[in-house]
Write a protein that holds these residues in place. Structure first.
Motif, PDB file in Angstrom:
ATOM      1  N   LYS A  42       0.811  -1.217   0.000  1.00 21.55           N
ATOM      2  CA  LYS A  42       0.000   0.000   0.000  1.00 21.55           C
ATOM      3  C   LYS A  42       0.847   1.272   0.000  1.00 21.55           C
ATOM      4  O   LYS A  42       0.316   2.377   0.117  1.00 21.55           O
ATOM      5  CB  LYS A  42      -0.936  -0.002   1.217  1.00 21.55           C
ATOM      6  N   HIS A  43       2.142   1.105  -0.151  1.00 22.63           N
ATOM      7  CA  HIS A  43       3.043   2.256  -0.113  1.00 22.63           C
ATOM      8  C   HIS A  43       2.965   3.039  -1.424  1.00 22.63           C
ATOM      9  O   HIS A  43       2.671   2.489  -2.486  1.00 22.63           O
ATOM     10  CB  HIS A  43       4.474   1.767   0.135  1.00 22.63           C
ATOM     11  N   HIS A  44       3.289   4.322  -1.352  1.00 20.10           N
ATOM     12  CA  HIS A  44       3.155   5.163  -2.547  1.00 20.10           C
ATOM     13  C   HIS A  44       4.138   4.765  -3.648  1.00 20.10           C
ATOM     14  O   HIS A  44       3.877   4.991  -4.838  1.00 20.10           O
ATOM     15  CB  HIS A  44       3.318   6.641  -2.193  1.00 20.10           C
ATOM     16  N   LYS A  50       3.522   0.410 -10.296  1.00 19.59           N
ATOM     17  CA  LYS A  50       2.378  -0.152 -11.032  1.00 19.59           C
ATOM     18  C   LYS A  50       2.033   0.722 -12.239  1.00 19.59           C
ATOM     19  O   LYS A  50       1.723   0.202 -13.331  1.00 19.59           O
ATOM     20  CB  LYS A  50       1.172  -0.282 -10.107  1.00 19.59           C
ATOM     21  N   LYS A  51       2.080   2.027 -12.053  1.00 23.91           N
ATOM     22  CA  LYS A  51       1.798   2.941 -13.157  1.00 23.91           C
ATOM     23  C   LYS A  51       2.865   2.815 -14.237  1.00 23.91           C
ATOM     24  O   LYS A  51       2.557   2.799 -15.439  1.00 23.91           O
ATOM     25  CB  LYS A  51       1.731   4.385 -12.641  1.00 23.91           C
ATOM     26  N   GLY A  70      10.230  -6.691  -6.001  1.00 23.44           N
ATOM     27  CA  GLY A  70      11.546  -6.299  -5.489  1.00 23.44           C
ATOM     28  C   GLY A  70      11.499  -4.972  -4.767  1.00 23.44           C
ATOM     29  O   GLY A  70      12.073  -4.806  -3.693  1.00 23.44           O
ATOM     30  N   CYS A  71      10.778  -4.015  -5.359  1.00 26.89           N
ATOM     31  CA  CYS A  71      10.628  -2.705  -4.714  1.00 26.89           C
ATOM     32  C   CYS A  71       9.848  -2.838  -3.409  1.00 26.89           C
ATOM     33  O   CYS A  71      10.234  -2.265  -2.380  1.00 26.89           O
ATOM     34  CB  CYS A  71       9.919  -1.736  -5.651  1.00 26.89           C
ATOM     35  N   GLN A  72       8.760  -3.591  -3.449  1.00 22.77           N
ATOM     36  CA  GLN A  72       7.939  -3.752  -2.240  1.00 22.77           C
ATOM     37  C   GLN A  72       8.720  -4.411  -1.115  1.00 22.77           C
ATOM     38  O   GLN A  72       8.562  -4.047   0.061  1.00 22.77           O
ATOM     39  CB  GLN A  72       6.700  -4.582  -2.580  1.00 22.77           C
TER      40      GLN A  72
END
Length: 433
Positions: A42-44, A50-51, A70-72
């Motif tokens: 749910k992080h920005h 995703k965009k 990986g980012c999450q």
């Protein structure tokens, strides 16, 4: 290149040989990393990735998901690490596995074995390059992680030993990522890019793309470019190592707190000192002593953003002294920018002390300390050598469960990941992502 040949043959063997604890170690790292990924959903930054994936038509693709996961995994800086190469080992590996799992039919055992293979090569190369690789300015999670992912996915794709060796070489051409990005969102993007690049390397090797298998110790090879005068050849640094025993020799360090590992002993010292302080308003100043190499990593005093806050020893210490603990929300929603917390952070001073060239990350020989000086003249000090979550003080199952539920209140998933037979199909994981 005896080690690389030996590794490729070992990792491609149908019957993988490893220590008796390797599967449990892999499972616990898998669970820990899943928790971090779920916490980052749910992080920005997730919304931005995703965009991005949608804009370049890689939404829900293997590569798109590898980048996203990986980012999450690294967003909260809660993901595990290892001390041989100073890398976030599991984040890129597990992210690549999850991305591939959506398109395949792996067993839980295959996943855990693949993690073991990736971790093994990360430790091998980490021992060769040494801490000086990290201190030189490389983000080891990105440089070593790319190669670790290539080995992991190579195992899942059932590459033969020659293809596996080529996969490692191909991956080395994508190794990159600088520590200068610490304190910025790009730091966590490194983990996603490493996952993508490692997957790409394994698939290219599967198609028999040729690559120089002498990529590591040769003149102008990986060690020369990424290492320093303190680095050793792979064969020299791994000659006595038995493959499959990486987690036994160099246990994964799981994080009890969602911040840079260089702040952890400082946080624990502050937790202990909290009980000695009646009021945060009675503190005159705080002196934090830490090894000099740590100040090149956790290098922010008054943080200007969420990422910097996770790399600020003074902020982490003062919040912990104020509240007795530090939690994910302390780095979120601009909490770190309040006047109260900025003034509080200004009370702390970081003092770096010199270390010899033999310095090793998180060695108890090079501890961190926090001294609190009160307005009435009294002083309290605490020094921490062995990091919590490390070799001598590992996180247990109860600790892991508490962390998992803190990141995502899904008791069902935790029990499935912990208690499922490793021979079952792993598709049950996909419904949670």
């Amino acid at each position: 290149m005896k080690y690389l040949t030996r590794f490729s043959e070992w990792s491609a063997n149908d019957r993988l040989i490893f220590s008796s604890d390797a599967m449990e170690d892999a499972k616990h790292s898998f669970i820990d990393t899943i928790a971090c990924i779920l916490a980052g959903q749910k992080h920005h930054i997730t919304k931005k990735i995703k965009k991005y994936n949608k804009n370049i038509n890689q939404e829900n693709s293997i590569y798109g998901n590898a980048l996203l996961y990986g980012c999450q995994a690294g967003i909260l800086d809660y993901d595990d690490y290892e001390a041989a190469g100073s890398s976030h080992c599991s984040a890129p590996i597990i992210s690549s596995i999850l991305a591939l799992n959506k398109k395949n039919n792996f067993s839980y055992k295959q996943i855990l074995e693949a993690w073991t293979v990736g971790y093994e090569i990360i430790i091998g190369i980490g021992l060769s390059l040494g801490y000086s690789h990290y201190e030189k300015g490389w983000h080891a999670a990105s440089t070593l992680g790319t190669i670790g992912v290539a080995a992991t996915i190579g195992r899942l794709l059932k590459l033969n030993s020659k293809q596996m060796l080529k996969a490692l070489s191909i991956a080395s051409s994508s190794s990159g990522g600088m520590k200068i990005q610490f304190g910025n969102e790009m730091k966590v993007v490194h983990l996603g890019l490493a996952a993508q690049a490692g997957i790409q390397a394994a698939y290219l090797a599967k198609e028999s793309i040729e690559a120089n298998v002498n990529f590591y110790d040769e003149l102008d090879g990986f060690k020369t470019l990424y290492g320093t005068s303190f680095s050793k050849t792979l064969d020299e640094s791994t000659s006595l190592r038995k493959l499959g025993f990486a987690t036994l020799d160099y246990p994964v360090i799981k994080k009890p707190w969602p911040s840079c590992a260089c702040t952890h002993r400082i946080i624990e010292a502050s937790e202990i000192l909290y009980s000695k302080i009646n009021s945060i308003n009675e503190i005159d100043k705080v002196i934090i002593k830490t090894p000099e190499p740590f100040t090149k990593v956790s290098r922010f005093h008054i943080p200007n953003n969420e990422s910097e806050a996770r790399f600020s020893p003074s902020y982490c210490a003062m919040v912990t002294l104020k509240n007795g603990k530090i939690i994910p929300n302390d780095f979120m929603n601009e909490i770190y920018l309040t006047d109260e917390r900025q003034k509080l952070t200004n009370l702390a001073k970081v003092v770096a002390y010199k270390v010899p060239s033999s310095f090793k990350e998180m060695s108890p020989d090079f501890p961190c300390s926090v001294k609190v000086i009160m307005k009435n003249g009294s002083e309290f000090e605490k020094t921490i050598g062995d990091v919590k979550g490390g070799l001598k003080r590992p996180m247990g199952i109860n600790d892991l469960k508490l962390k998992f539920l803190e990141c995502n209140k899904n008791n069902e998933l935790f029990d499935l990941l912990l208690n499922s037979n490793i021979d079952i199909n792993s598709k049950f994981i996909d419904k949670f992502f």
